[in-house]
Design a protein around this motif. Structure first.
Motif, PDB file in Angstrom:
ATOM      1  N   UNK A  58       0.845  -1.190   0.000  1.00 57.60           N
ATOM      2  CA  UNK A  58       0.000   0.000   0.000  1.00 57.60           C
ATOM      3  C   UNK A  58       0.879   1.237   0.000  1.00 57.60           C
ATOM      4  N   UNK A  59       0.320   2.351  -0.482  1.00 56.06           N
ATOM      5  CA  UNK A  59       1.062   3.589  -0.640  1.00 56.06           C
ATOM      6  C   UNK A  59       0.220   4.761  -0.156  1.00 56.06           C
ATOM      7  N   UNK A  60       0.845   5.674   0.562  1.00 54.44           N
ATOM      8  CA  UNK A  60       0.267   6.978   0.854  1.00 54.44           C
ATOM      9  C   UNK A  60       1.031   7.992   0.012  1.00 54.44           C
ATOM     10  N   UNK A  61       0.301   8.846  -0.694  1.00 59.85           N
ATOM     11  CA  UNK A  61       0.946   9.755  -1.628  1.00 59.85           C
ATOM     12  C   UNK A  61       0.174  11.063  -1.752  1.00 59.85           C
ATOM     13  N   UNK A  62       0.900  12.157  -2.052  1.00 59.87           N
ATOM     14  CA  UNK A  62       0.243  13.416  -2.415  1.00 59.87           C
ATOM     15  C   UNK A  62       0.052  13.480  -3.933  1.00 59.87           C
ATOM     16  N   UNK A  63       0.440  12.407  -4.621  1.00 62.71           N
ATOM     17  CA  UNK A  63       0.272  12.229  -6.071  1.00 62.71           C
ATOM     18  C   UNK A  63       1.173  13.128  -6.910  1.00 62.71           C
ATOM     19  N   UNK A  64       2.140  13.763  -6.270  1.00 59.56           N
ATOM     20  CA  UNK A  64       3.036  14.622  -7.037  1.00 59.56           C
ATOM     21  C   UNK A  64       4.461  14.622  -6.484  1.00 59.56           C
ATOM     22  N   UNK A  65       4.629  15.015  -5.228  1.00 55.11           N
ATOM     23  CA  UNK A  65       5.970  15.174  -4.678  1.00 55.11           C
ATOM     24  C   UNK A  65       6.481  13.932  -3.944  1.00 55.11           C
TER      25      UNK A  65
END
Length: 136
Positions: free
Chosen positions: A63-70
């Motif tokens: 699983x991944x937590x992301x701000x979808x950019x940085x």
């Protein structure tokens, strides 16, 4: 070996719990039914979830937590011991990276450090601070 890769967040709690038991991240002696019933909450609330299945049996997940950019952070990459070193973990991580190509990728690990270095991760000197949750 026919591996089916899925992009789904609502992994079955029992399957996920069995996988975590197999890799040593869960303990039958302290795991309550309430914990099992909520085992997939972290996955449901993650940005990305990828899983590997053989004959409808969960053999790996990430699983991944992301701000979808940085920044994107990998959590809970697990592969059943009998299926490790067959490229499943590498494929799961690659699917994560493909989902957000421009992102910096982070992972906190000790025992799997060599695995991540083999697939391109480099050690950095950041420090993580934490407050434990009620589950462990």
């Amino acid at each position: 070996m026919n591996i089916e890769y899925r992009n789904q967040k609502d992994l079955p709690c029992e399957e996920l719990y069995k996988l975590f038991l197999a890799v040593g991240w869960a303990n039958e002696d302290v795991t309550t039914q309430e914990m099992i019933d909520n085992f997939n909450i972290g996955f449901i609330n993650s940005t990305f979830v990828f899983s590997a299945w053989i004959d409808n049996r969960l053999v790996g997940c990430v699983r991944v937590l992301s701000d979808l950019h940085f920044r994107s952070v990998i959590y809970d990459l697990a592969v059943l011991p009998e299926f490790q070193k067959k490229g499943i973990g590498k494929e799961l991580v690659q699917r994560c990276r493909d989902a957000c190509r421009s992102s910096e990728w982070l992972v906190q690990t000790d025992i799997a450090k060599g695995f991540y270095e083999k697939i391109g991760f480099k050690e950095n000197n950041d420090y993580f601070l934490s407050i434990p949750c009620k589950w462990f």
